[in-house]
Scaffold this motif. Structure first.
Motif, PDB file in Angstrom:
ATOM      1  N   ARG A 180      13.390  45.694  17.094  1.00 19.73           N
ATOM      2  CA  ARG A 180      12.617  44.825  17.977  1.00 19.73           C
ATOM      3  C   ARG A 180      11.540  45.640  18.708  1.00 19.73           C
ATOM      4  N   GLY A 223      10.382  48.501  17.773  1.00 17.93           N
ATOM      5  CA  GLY A 223       9.493  49.071  16.779  1.00 17.93           C
ATOM      6  C   GLY A 223       8.455  48.075  16.302  1.00 17.93           C
ATOM      7  N   LEU A 224       8.840  46.802  16.201  1.00 16.63           N
ATOM      8  CA  LEU A 224       7.910  45.775  15.723  1.00 16.63           C
ATOM      9  C   LEU A 224       6.712  45.665  16.673  1.00 16.63           C
ATOM     10  N   HIS A 225       6.998  45.639  17.991  1.00 17.87           N
ATOM     11  CA  HIS A 225       5.901  45.577  18.967  1.00 17.87           C
ATOM     12  C   HIS A 225       5.010  46.803  18.844  1.00 17.87           C
ATOM     13  N   VAL A 265       4.532  48.835  16.316  1.00 14.24           N
ATOM     14  CA  VAL A 265       3.748  48.899  15.082  1.00 14.24           C
ATOM     15  C   VAL A 265       2.589  47.908  15.131  1.00 14.24           C
ATOM     16  N   LEU A 297       8.706  45.984   7.553  1.00 19.14           N
ATOM     17  CA  LEU A 297       9.323  45.971   8.883  1.00 19.14           C
ATOM     18  C   LEU A 297       9.642  44.539   9.308  1.00 19.14           C
ATOM     19  N   LEU A 343      17.612  40.786  13.068  1.00 18.70           N
ATOM     20  CA  LEU A 343      17.637  39.963  14.267  1.00 18.70           C
ATOM     21  C   LEU A 343      17.970  38.508  13.958  1.00 18.70           C
TER      22      LEU A 343
END
Lengths: 513, 105
Positions: A157, A159-161, A163, B88, B96
């Motif tokens: 979670r 990491g997504l932001h 990236v 990703l 999630l």
């Protein structure tokens, strides 16, 4: 050998990364040795580089021997060498800490680690704006891999932001580079500075827009106020060794801001001079305040450490906003804040391992075994991070206060107060509030992806953890004891930065275009 | 031609920004892709628009070769980054349990 010195810090980690990738079937112990030896070699190279530039020389390395501004150049001045030394020393203890089993939780940890160092070294040494973009992309894609190392929902979670925001940042960087090329006709940083002085009036707007877009990109990397929201989630949830290395990543953004401020849009840049003047100090102070408020509100130590990283960027850029003395003070503060942040991340991981019920959250827990050792280490780290006497953080803050205007004093001193309160709260919650707790049923152990059937498992918290922590403690102590020489060297860096003609002349020679 | 290029860049950037602000990962990835298309066209235009000329310095007019080299680099890096962010996003969907960028609902 001396002629090729500026490219060695870039080549060494790259060669090590390729070696590690090619020899991925070696046992982990051998790969760890290659990684550590590579970092030691980088420290040796960086020390040699520092000695070569300490006298004020600016080494220029023309890739492919193309003359600037047509070819890409690497430029090693005092600032680049100083930051490289900070990075490589930090990397040594981060890689030692990772040898504690962290590097088994996913594939190719050491490859990514070396690629990360490769990108950081290139960012510090490059003298070309587009090459800086490439360096950012290299260090970012390595950091994506490292950040997600070990997996798990929280990491993904955060990491997504990280990236997505950095991909948008990369796009903005390209827009900025395009605007600067369209208006000034060059991407060589020294040549940009020279052309900026004589920019045609019809191109002035484009050049200013490009320069300010660059500011936004660097502010995103440095986690400056409106663009810092990716940091706490990403840094607090990644593995401790990676978080410790990432303590230098925000400083790469701060470096780029400082370089743009003193070279590209320095005092001699005519209509583009002091482009960032209006934005720098207010945003830096707001970042400092926000970081400290975040630290006060943090529920656990790793998140508090992440907020303190934001606050330290705020203080660093506050220092860079002052005159030459401020830049010198900031450059003395930079290694200190990097090491202190890394130390806090490593200690948070140590508490997570030793407090089974509440990890590093500020909640009651049974008494830590060897609490005098861990309490003492936490006390040391807290004193360093809050900038209290007698450690280098205090000396750095004193230098920043002496350089800053008195209006800034209020903000810096209040931030120091809040930081002290936050860290005192953390310490009392972690060490004084004990209760007997049932040890929870052991959770699933970390998945060891990179563990072969025949290989011996690493002990859960072996000597490497303490070696890394005491190494960082030693670095802070060394910076405190050697405060005189270090501060004098920081002064000479600031002096060199205040005369950008030296840099421009070293890269372009005397030729007027 | 200038108006057409400017319009294309503007429309691509506008759509990209709109999609990046969406809450699901797939539109965000599409938005990032559109943004990178926009920036590639923009970089191409920074060398000024010239038609039917060689990209080397000769006699008379020529097209600026540098932006073309920059665009090539940007395209390669953009491809790699898009591939990474798609992987990703899939991983986030698996870990999630949903495709919200904040991992909720």
């Amino acid at each position: 050998m001396n002629a090729h010195l500026p490219i060695l810090p870039v080549l060494a980690p790259f060669v090590a990364a390729v070696l590690l990738l090619a020899m991925r079937d070696l046992p982990m112990a051998a790969r760890r040795w290659i990684a550590v030896i590579s970092v030691l070699a980088q420290i040796a190279i960086t020390v040699a580089l520092l000695m070569a530039v300490a006298g004020g020389e600016i080494l220029v390395y023309r890739l492919g021997d193309w003359p600037a501004p047509w070819g890409i150049v690497l430029v090693a001045d005092r600032l680049a060498a100083w930051l490289m030394l900070t990075t490589t020393l930090l990397a040594l203890f981060a890689v030692i800490h990772a040898g504690d089993g962290t590097d088994r939780q996913g594939r190719h940890f050491h490859v990514l680690f070396q690629m990360q160092l490769f990108g950081i070294a290139m960012a510090f040494l490059t003298g070309d704006l587009f090459n800086l973009f490439v360096a950012f992309e290299i260090l970012l894609i390595a950091s994506y891999g490292l950040l997600l190392h070990g997996g798990g929902p929280a990491r993904v979670r955060g990491g997504l932001h990280y990236v997505i925001l950095n991909l948008i940042g990369s796009t903005l960087f390209l827009f900025a580079a395009g605007l600067i090329y369209a208006s000034l006709g060059t991407l060589n940083m020294a040549d940009i500075a020279r052309q900026a002085a004589t920019v045609a009036p019809e191109n002035l707007g484009l050049a200013r827009a490009g320069g300010l877009l660059l500011f936004a990109v660097f502010a995103l990397k440095a986690a400056l106020l409106p663009l810092f929201l990716w940091l706490p989630g990403a840094y607090a949830n990644t593995t401790a060794s990676v978080a410790a290395l990432f303590a230098i990543m925000t400083k790469v953004g701060a470096y780029a801001l400082l370089r743009a401020d003193t070279l590209l849009f320095g005092p001699d840049s005519g209509a583009l001079a002091d482009l960032y003047e209006a934005w720098r100090l207010p945003l830096a102070l707001a970042t400092l305040a926000t970081g400290m408020i975040g630290a006060l509100a943090a529920p656990n130590l790793s998140r508090m450490a992440a907020w303190l990283v934001i606050a330290s960027v705020g203080l660093l850029l506050t220092a860079f906003s002052a005159d030459t003395a401020g830049i010198a003070a900031g450059l003395y503060y930079l290694p200190h804040s990097t090491f202190a942040a890394a130390l806090l991340f490593l200690l948070a991981e140590a508490f997570k391992r030793r407090r089974p019920a509440s990890a590093d959250f500020f909640a009651p827990e049974r008494d830590l075994s060897r609490h005098a050792l861990w309490g003492g280490l936490f006390f040391f780290a807290a004193v360093a991070a809050a900038g209290l006497p007698p450690l280098s953080g205090f000396l750095a803050k004193l230098m920043i206060l002496r350089a800053a205007q008195w209006e800034v004093w209020v903000a810096i001193l209040l931030a120091a107060l809040f930081g002290t309160i936050a860290l005192a709260r953390a310490g009392s919650a972690l060490f004084f509030s004990t209760r007997t707790v049932e040890p929870p049923p052991p959770g699933a152990p970390a998945l060891l992806v990179d563990q072969r059937p025949g290989e011996a498992a690493d002990p859960p918290s072996g000597p490497r953890e303490l070696a890394a922590i005491f190494g960082l403690v030693g670095l802070i102590l060394a910076l405190t004891l050697a405060a005189g020489p270090a501060a004098r060297f920081a002064d000479t860096i600031a002096l060199q930065l205040s005369t950008p003609e030296l840099y421009i002349h070293a890269v372009l020679g005397g030729s007027e275009k | 031609m200038e108006a057409l290029i400017a319009l294309s860049i503007g429309v691509l950037t506008g759509c990209g920004v709109y999609l990046v602000l969406r809450a699901r990962t797939f539109p965000v990835v599409l938005g990032l892709t559109l943004l990178s298309y926009a920036v590639n066209l923009f970089l191409f235009a920074t060398g000024r628009l010239v038609v039917g000329q060689p990209p080397v310095i000769g006699g008379g007019t020529y097209t600026d070769p540098l932006p073309q080299a920059l665009v090539l680099t940007a395209i390669v890096i953009g491809f790699a980054m898009t591939a990474f962010v798609i992987m990703l996003a899939l991983r986030a969907r698996a870990e999630l349990g949903n495709d919200h960028v904040d991992g909720e609902r």
